[in-house]
Write a protein that holds these residues in place. Structure first.
Motif, PDB file in Angstrom:
ATOM      1  N   ASN A  14       0.846  -1.199   0.000  1.00 51.80           N
ATOM      2  CA  ASN A  14       0.000   0.000   0.000  1.00 51.80           C
ATOM      3  C   ASN A  14       0.882   1.250   0.000  1.00 51.80           C
ATOM      4  N   TYR A  15       0.526   2.205  -0.850  1.00 48.56           N
ATOM      5  CA  TYR A  15       1.214   3.503  -0.836  1.00 48.56           C
ATOM      6  C   TYR A  15       0.173   4.584  -1.086  1.00 48.56           C
ATOM      7  N   ASN A  16      -0.236   5.261  -0.012  1.00 46.99           N
ATOM      8  CA  ASN A  16      -1.276   6.289  -0.092  1.00 46.99           C
ATOM      9  C   ASN A  16      -2.501   5.765  -0.859  1.00 46.99           C
ATOM     10  N   GLY A  17      -2.853   4.530  -0.592  1.00 44.63           N
ATOM     11  CA  GLY A  17      -3.962   3.900  -1.311  1.00 44.63           C
ATOM     12  C   GLY A  17      -4.988   3.301  -0.377  1.00 44.63           C
ATOM     13  N   LEU A  18      -5.317   4.034   0.662  1.00 40.76           N
ATOM     14  CA  LEU A  18      -6.156   3.520   1.740  1.00 40.76           C
ATOM     15  C   LEU A  18      -7.479   2.952   1.226  1.00 40.76           C
ATOM     16  N   GLU A  38      -2.973 -16.254   5.276  1.00 41.43           N
ATOM     17  CA  GLU A  38      -2.703 -15.012   5.996  1.00 41.43           C
ATOM     18  C   GLU A  38      -2.720 -13.884   4.987  1.00 41.43           C
ATOM     19  N   VAL A  39      -2.961 -12.675   5.469  1.00 49.03           N
ATOM     20  CA  VAL A  39      -2.966 -11.496   4.602  1.00 49.03           C
ATOM     21  C   VAL A  39      -1.942 -10.512   5.150  1.00 49.03           C
ATOM     22  N   ILE A  40      -0.953 -10.196   4.332  1.00 46.74           N
ATOM     23  CA  ILE A  40       0.127  -9.297   4.749  1.00 46.74           C
ATOM     24  C   ILE A  40       0.019  -7.995   3.969  1.00 46.74           C
ATOM     25  N   VAL A  41      -0.062  -6.901   4.701  1.00 43.34           N
ATOM     26  CA  VAL A  41      -0.148  -5.570   4.096  1.00 43.34           C
ATOM     27  C   VAL A  41       1.085  -4.774   4.522  1.00 43.34           C
ATOM     28  N   ILE A  42       1.831  -4.316   3.552  1.00 41.72           N
ATOM     29  CA  ILE A  42       3.002  -3.481   3.820  1.00 41.72           C
ATOM     30  C   ILE A  42       2.684  -2.059   3.374  1.00 41.72           C
ATOM     31  N   ASP A  43       2.649  -1.133   4.330  1.00 39.98           N
ATOM     32  CA  ASP A  43       2.474   0.270   3.997  1.00 39.98           C
ATOM     33  C   ASP A  43       3.845   0.839   3.670  1.00 39.98           C
ATOM     34  N   LEU A  70      10.159   2.013  -0.153  1.00 41.09           N
ATOM     35  CA  LEU A  70      11.225   1.133  -0.613  1.00 41.09           C
ATOM     36  C   LEU A  70      11.000   0.624  -2.029  1.00 41.09           C
ATOM     37  N   GLY A  71       9.988   1.161  -2.698  1.00 38.43           N
ATOM     38  CA  GLY A  71       9.694   0.710  -4.045  1.00 38.43           C
ATOM     39  C   GLY A  71       8.868  -0.564  -4.042  1.00 38.43           C
ATOM     40  N   PHE A  72       8.397  -0.944  -5.221  1.00 39.64           N
ATOM     41  CA  PHE A  72       7.555  -2.132  -5.357  1.00 39.64           C
ATOM     42  C   PHE A  72       8.271  -3.373  -4.856  1.00 39.64           C
ATOM     43  N   ALA A  73       9.502  -3.561  -5.277  1.00 37.58           N
ATOM     44  CA  ALA A  73      10.251  -4.751  -4.856  1.00 37.58           C
ATOM     45  C   ALA A  73      10.566  -4.709  -3.369  1.00 37.58           C
ATOM     46  N   GLY A  74      11.003  -3.558  -2.876  1.00 35.82           N
ATOM     47  CA  GLY A  74      11.356  -3.455  -1.460  1.00 35.82           C
ATOM     48  C   GLY A  74      10.179  -3.730  -0.552  1.00 35.82           C
ATOM     49  N   GLY A  75       9.009  -3.186  -0.899  1.00 31.35           N
ATOM     50  CA  GLY A  75       7.818  -3.436  -0.100  1.00 31.35           C
ATOM     51  C   GLY A  75       7.421  -4.896  -0.114  1.00 31.35           C
ATOM     52  N   ASN A  76       7.433  -5.509  -1.301  1.00 30.77           N
ATOM     53  CA  ASN A  76       7.094  -6.926  -1.391  1.00 30.77           C
ATOM     54  C   ASN A  76       8.107  -7.813  -0.681  1.00 30.77           C
ATOM     55  N   LEU A  88       2.926 -17.944  -2.181  1.00 32.21           N
ATOM     56  CA  LEU A  88       2.846 -16.500  -2.009  1.00 32.21           C
ATOM     57  C   LEU A  88       2.060 -15.912  -3.174  1.00 32.21           C
ATOM     58  N   TYR A  89       0.978 -15.204  -2.848  1.00 33.88           N
ATOM     59  CA  TYR A  89       0.141 -14.591  -3.883  1.00 33.88           C
ATOM     60  C   TYR A  89       0.303 -13.081  -3.790  1.00 33.88           C
ATOM     61  N   PHE A  90       1.095 -12.524  -4.715  1.00 37.41           N
ATOM     62  CA  PHE A  90       1.356 -11.088  -4.762  1.00 37.41           C
ATOM     63  C   PHE A  90       0.243 -10.423  -5.562  1.00 37.41           C
ATOM     64  N   LEU A  91      -0.495  -9.535  -4.906  1.00 41.18           N
ATOM     65  CA  LEU A  91      -1.612  -8.850  -5.556  1.00 41.18           C
ATOM     66  C   LEU A  91      -1.482  -7.347  -5.345  1.00 41.18           C
ATOM     67  N   ASN A  92      -1.651  -6.576  -6.405  1.00 41.49           N
ATOM     68  CA  ASN A  92      -1.698  -5.122  -6.239  1.00 41.49           C
ATOM     69  C   ASN A  92      -2.872  -4.751  -5.336  1.00 41.49           C
ATOM     70  N   ASN A  93      -2.704  -3.687  -4.581  1.00 36.95           N
ATOM     71  CA  ASN A  93      -3.780  -3.288  -3.667  1.00 36.95           C
ATOM     72  C   ASN A  93      -4.988  -2.712  -4.397  1.00 36.95           C
ATOM     73  N   ASP A  94      -4.846  -2.413  -5.689  1.00 37.23           N
ATOM     74  CA  ASP A  94      -5.994  -1.930  -6.461  1.00 37.23           C
ATOM     75  C   ASP A  94      -6.618  -3.046  -7.295  1.00 37.23           C
TER      76      ASP A  94
END
Length: 301
Positions: A14-18, A38-43, A70-76, A88-94
């Motif tokens: 998440n990046y300013n995407g509440l 589990e659901v992991i959210v990295i702001d 930290l960028g897309f990769a750093g956050g993931n 691991l299921y990587f999904l965009n927050n939108d």
């Protein structure tokens, strides 16, 4: 990264995407899954700690707030380190999962369990608006020198024309399902890119050892607009820099030299001329600075 209790870890950044992330989590909360997850959210450096707000509303999530973007990769990668799932299921927050996601994800997990040679899969991706328009149903390989390819199904209306699984050269960054064992083997996402091309570079590393697939029987909706996206000097800078960095890291010998010459002398020059004609001087500067930054990065790659 040892195997832990959960079958699946949903990971989103998440990046300013509440509001988007709220909708993403609400959909997961409203689906009854037949597997442990589990659901992991990295702001990732939002203006405020949006993870804390989301945690208060959705207590089932885990994650953290990073004060730095930290960028897309750093956050993931933070999400990967925190995750405990076998997959691991990587999904965009939108993005939004369909209501039938339990059956679809279960089938994808079974597919990966039955095919250990497969290193990752991407479902069909359709736009939220219009919901019957396809964004991704696979892709063709990048050409060796120009790095051009075709995204299959892009902006076509859904008519059931892409209902067969197919091997693809890379996964779509908005939705990637990857076994933990593959990440343990290949390593984390490359953080040098910060934004754009990181998942492509990662997939190329995975593809050296495993095959990658478009999985037609599963679906994700993506809120990204089907119309022209935001054209910013920031985007121009990172696209310019990272296209060159990708070519340097993933091409060798004369192919690398020809690709870099093409990108600098043909692709970048053409874009600069277009920006000059339209009076977009900040974009022209972004191409210059992005190119310079890429060549500096070559020394450390």
């Amino acid at each position: 990264m040892t195997l832990q209790p959960y079958k699946l870890s949903f990971i989103t950044v998440n990046y300013n995407g509440l509001e988007d992330t709220r909708a993403f989590l609400a959909r997961i909360e409203n689906i009854t899954f037949s597997f442990s997850y589990e659901v992991i959210v990295i702001d990732n450096g939002s203006r405020q700690d949006e993870y804390a707000l989301l945690k208060a509303e959705f207590p089932f999530i885990t994650g953290c707030y990073s004060s730095a973007n930290l960028g897309f990769a750093g956050g993931n990668n933070i999400g990967i380190r925190m995750s405990q799932g076998e997959f691991l299921y990587f999904l965009n927050n939108d993005t939004l999962l369909p209501l039938e996601a339990d059956t679809q994800i279960t089938e994808m997990l079974f597919f990966l369990e039955q095919h250990h040679e497969v290193g990752g899969i991407t479902p069909k991706i359709r736009y939220m608006d219009p919901p019957d328009m396809i964004q991704f149903a696979g892709c063709t390989p990048l050409t060796a020198i120009t790095l051009r390819n075709k995204q299959i199904g892009y902006q076509e209306m859904e008519l059931g024309q892409y209902e067969q699984n197919s091997e693809i050269p890379y996964l779509h960054g908005a939705a990637m399902l990857i076994p933990r064992r593959v990440v343990q083997h290949i390593g984390l996402m490359p953080e040098e890119f910060f934004l754009y091309y990181e998942e492509l570079d990662w997939c190329y590393r995975i593809n050296r050892h495993y095959s990658l697939f478009y999985y037609a029987g599963a679906l994700v909706y993506h809120k990204e607009s089907a119309s022209t996206g935001i054209d910013s000097p920031f985007k121009t800078y990172y696209l310019t820099r990272n296209r060159l960095l990708f070519a340097y890291r993933n091409r060798v010998g004369m192919t690398r030299i020809l690709s870099l010459f093409y990108l600098v002398l043909v692709a970048n020059t053409s874009k600069m001329c277009s920006f000059i004609l339209n009076g977009k001087w900040k974009h022209v500067f972004s191409i210059f600075s992005g190119t310079r930054a890429a060549f500096k990065l070559f020394k450390s790659t």
